[in-house]
Design an enzyme around this catalytic site. Structure first.
Site: not given
Ligand SMILES: *[C@@H]1O[C@H](CO)[C@@H](O)[C@H](O)[C@H]1NC(C)=O
Ligand SMILES: *[C@@H]1O[C@H](CO)[C@@H](O)[C@H](O)[C@H]1NC(C)=O
Ligand SMILES: *[C@@H]1O[C@H](CO)[C@@H](O)[C@H](O)[C@H]1NC(C)=O
Ligand SMILES: *[C@@H]1O[C@H](CO)[C@@H](O)[C@H](O)[C@H]1NC(C)=O
Length: 822
Positions: A536, A541, A544, A652
């Site tokens: 996605l 981090s 996804v 962020d």
């Protein structure tokens, strides 16, 4: 056989409390009393063995409240005597665990802890009588055909006739709580409890108003006013309608609330299988609570008002309410609080207001404060400030005057004091009272430490000051009874020997049931994402993936990069993240943590991220949607930063981390992660910035190695806001035609905003694709907010809570209150 065990158990429980009643009895008469009690107990226990209903002719005694009650077949709800004071009881329905009241029969008339009882009489009515036989409450049913009272799984207490038809139901008489599937009708009313927990109804109520609109109303001793939906706006602007006269509302099993006046919302944890309740709390706010199965506690999954200051009466007469992170009450100069433990009792003047005439008075100016309400002595439009002040000074009833938009509003009573950028308050005080200007309001927490009314399961009895003799007597008494019980218990066991696990049957329904937020296995997530096939997105981090859980829920599964934490720490952080609930935050459903893998499972958000809408040619957001995104994002950040929760800095914020759902409402992704990295990295700002933060959105203090506070999110938010308005990536570099130097779009924008009047900002700053189809007032507010949030000096940036307040006013059509720093 089960029944015998129930009997033995109930006997045992009886003894443990029954002997406390004996304190008040002369010792000599106790023996007979005990014998009598034992007999009575036998009788009761045999008469009603089924705990799910009360048959005609049966009675519940208040003395047996710990052991005799009626439960719903699935044990979710209990009906019986509920202790509301030292020796006061009410007939009530509560969630069995955690013990949480949802309904009360005799809210205003509690009954005595000895001698009160409720029976289902042969005349067909359920009647609660006090110790002296007076009727405290009555269902008033007259059908002689009534067969039994039964508590349904929905929490509804019903009286049924022999054919099973419902003749009366508690759902028709709500107190302060509405349960799922309980119809709220034209006659229904929720009335809040009083602040001090004494259960009696108080000033706040929810009802369908005479124009068919569902409203929250404050009905205090001095004034009465509507405070939700926003009374300053039209019904239509509040998204309601007064044309449907059905007057019906219901919260369904999924957490979806639908009302005939158009109020329509979903709780953030929308879905089946969650215990919920909608309660009008004693602070005047209407909330939906959801039970978290894993922690066994209630969490707010929706609330009517985000700014509690808008609830009338919070700070009482003369009080001023300021909401920044939590509601704070202040008294104006010359006034002191009546009761520091209960601000709703307001402030009183330290001087004599009644004898004003003998005393020379003056007016003290307090900018940006308004007192709402209808206590204007004689409102006059278009007069000068001098004349306005003179009117107040010359009228002995005038306590203060509000000057706004050249209107003059002298007040004879001061209620609902709130910050309002457009108004100036002139407060009347004696001339000799020295007030240092500008006036600073102190601010004391009003009700932030608000806890839902969750009561411990067992009430403790205090035995202080009891005479020694009684103790000795008590102990021997207990031992004797324990002996008898032992015989019974052994007998019971003997007969039940071969039956499996008796305690299971008894304790059924008292166990923790698997949580909604949970740990997933790696295998489970691999399957859900089809071996991590559909990507996605990719962020700092981790990557996804799209997935579908076995129960059909669509999810996003994020594979985290190198997390420095151990399993235990990760688990505890995850539990905090799992508790964070807000409609503008992406919900975390669970996680997976193994030797090699750290994965997070999120709710799936349909419409991708904000950047795809702002900066691409394919999609386009209209003004209303842009404003909604800015507003929603601010609310979520204010919630993360302040609202009585774990303190979370996002670190962020950028368009990539703001996702849009099916209705194009924003949901912030990736929150709470900063903490995961922080611990391992020793917590210094530099370590953090290596992983978190994105160039262009990072506040200057990252580079300066200053401590990182919530103000870094405010900075990033400011940039995002300016991007929303202008449709330009502000970190992009352009050539400045005049100086022939490279500069960022942000610097360019700043020059425009600083250098020119409002009119030309609109021209030059607004995204040309909007073709000027904007609310000018909202556009100006957004630009001002964005600019003040993106200040270099973090002390000049506003807090998110005050941004929310500013946007709230722009959204609701009030005049715009400026963000600080302009
Ligand atoms: C029953 O009637 C009495 C007297 O009319 C009334 O005060 C009470 O509220 C009624 N109870 C219910 C449950 O309607
Ligand atoms: C609660 O308030 C009621 C009336 O408002 C008062 O009578 C009662 O004493 C109060 N109780 C406590 C514990 O403060
Ligand atoms: C009025 O509200 C009811 C209940 O929500 C709904 O069923 C009905 O269709 C509505 N009527 C109109 C005319 O919208
Ligand atoms: C939570 O508990 C209730 C009853 O206690 C149960 O019906 C429900 O399935 C549980 N929900 C989840 C998501 O585990």
């Amino acid at each position: 056989m089960d029944k015998l065990v129930v009997l033995v158990r109930s006997l045992f429980n009886h003894e443990m409390k029954e002997h406390f009643i004996l304190f008040n009895q002369p010792i000599s008469s106790n023996f007979l009393y005990v014998l009598f009690l034992l007999l009575a107990l036998f009788h009761n226990s045999l008469a009603s063995l089924d705990p799910h209903y009360l048959a005609k002719g049966e009675t519940l005694f208040v003395e047996n409240h710990d052991t005799k009650f009626i439960t719903s077949p699935d044990d979710t709800f209990t009906f019986g005597f509920y202790k509301t004071g030292n020796n006061a009881f009410s007939l009530a329905i509560w969630f069995t665990k955690p013990k949480t009241l949802v309904w009360m029969a005799n809210r205003e008339k509690p009954v005595n802890g000895v001698g009160s009882k409720v029976s289902l009489g042969s005349n067909g009515a359920m009647v609660l009588t006090d110790f002296d036989g007076t009727v405290s409450w009555d269902t008033n049913t007259t059908s002689t055909d009534i067969a039994r009272a039964e508590l349904l799984n929905s929490g509804n207490l019903v009286l049924k006739n022999s054919r099973g038809d419902v003749k009366w139901q508690s759902f028709d008489y709500p107190t302060d709580t509405l349960l799922p599937n309980q119809n709220f009708t034209r006659n229904s009313r929720l009335v809040s409890s009083s602040r001090n927990g004494s259960y009696d109804p108080r000033y706040f109520s929810l009802k369908f108003d005479s124009d068919n609109v569902l409203r929250l109303i404050y009905d205090g001793p001095e004034i009465s006013s509507i405070y939700w939906p926003n009374p300053e706006d039209t019904v239509r602007d509040n998204g309601r309608t007064s044309y449907n006269s059905t007057r019906n509302a219901v919260l369904d099993d999924r957490g979806w609330f639908l009302s005939s006046d158009g109020l329509n919302f979903k709780t953030i944890d929308m879905g089946f299988g969650i215990n919920r309740r909608m309660t009008l709390d004693y602070d005047g706010n209407l909330r939906v609570y959801s039970l978290n199965n894993s922690t066994g506690s209630w969490q707010v999954s929706w609330q009517a008002l985000t700014n509690p200051c808008l609830i009338r009466g919070l700070c009482g007469e003369n009080g001023i309410c300021v909401f920044s992170s939590q509601p704070k009450c202040s008294c104006p100069p010359g006034y002191v609080v009546n009761d520091p433990s209960d601000w709703s009792r307001g402030c009183k003047p330290t001087f004599d207001l009644s004898g004003q005439n003998n005393q020379p008075m003056k007016l003290v100016k307090i900018p940006e404060i308004d007192y709402f309400g209808y206590f204007d002595i004689n409102h006059t439009a278009s007069i000068s400030l001098d004349v306005c002040q003179k009117i107040c000074l010359e009228n002995s009833n005038c306590k203060a005057v509000i000057f706004r938009d050249v209107g003059c509003y002298p007040k004879s009573a001061l209620f609902n004091g709130l910050p309002a950028g457009y108004a100036t308050l002139f407060l009347k005080v004696p001339q000799n009272l020295s007030v240092s200007e500008p006036v600073k309001l102190e601010g004391h927490p009003a009700t932030c430490e608000f806890n839902p009314r969750v009561v411990e399961g067992n009430s403790t009895l205090h035995l202080r000051g009891t005479r020694r003799v009684i103790w000795i007597y008590l102990y021997s008494f207990c031992f004797a009874l324990l002996g008898i019980e032992l015989v019974f218990v052994l007998l019971g066991w003997f007969f039940l020997f071969r039956k499996s696990n008796v305690s299971d049957t008894i304790e059924h329904g008292y166990e923790m049931i698997a949580s909604q937020f949970r740990r997933f296995s790696y295998e489970e997530l691999r399957k859900a994402t089809n071996n991590f096939s559909e990507e996605l997105g990719k962020g700092g981090s981790g990557v996804v993936y799209k997935g579908v859980l076995s129960d059909g829920r669509m999810v996003g599964v994020k594979r985290l990069g190198d997390v420095l934490q151990g399993d235990e720490e990760f688990w505890s952080e995850m539990n905090i993240i799992g508790k964070i609930n807000h409609m503008n935050l992406v919900r975390t459903w669970g996680y997976c943590s193994g030797k090699k893998h750290r994965l997070l499972v999120y709710e799936y958000v349909e419409n991708s991220s904000l950047d795809k809408h702002l900066f691409s040619k394919k999609r386009f957001l209209g003004w209303e949607q842009r404003f909604a995104v800015a507003f929603g994002t601010a609310k979520a950040l204010a919630y993360l930063h302040d609202e009585c929760l774990e303190w979370v800095i996002h670190c962020d914020i950028k368009p990539e981390n703001i996702l849009l759902d099916g209705d194009l409402q924003p949901k912030i992704a990736d929150f709470g992660l900063a903490k995961l990295y922080q611990r391992g990295g020793g917590g210094s700002g530099l370590e953090l910035s290596r992983i978190r933060g994105t160039k262009g959105y990072m506040a200057p203090e990252w580079a300066l190695n200053q401590p990182i506070t919530a103000k870094v999110d405010v900075y990033s938010y400011g940039i995002v806001i300016l991007e929303i308005v202008s449709g330009i990536r502000l970190s992009n570099w352009t050539m400045n035609r005049r100086t022939n130097q490279l500069e960022t779009e942000l610097a360019k924008l700043t020059r425009i905003i600083k250098g020119q009047g409002e009119e030309s900002w609109i021209e030059r700053v607004l995204d040309p694709r909007l073709k000027r189809k904007v609310s000018k007032k909202q556009a100006i507010t957004l630009i001002k907010v964005g600019y003040s949030c993106a200040q270099e000096d973090r002390n000049k940036r506003p807090r998110m809570a005050s941004v929310v307040e500013t946007l709230l006013q722009a959204a609701s059509g009030n005049s715009v209150r400026e963000c600080s720093g302009l």
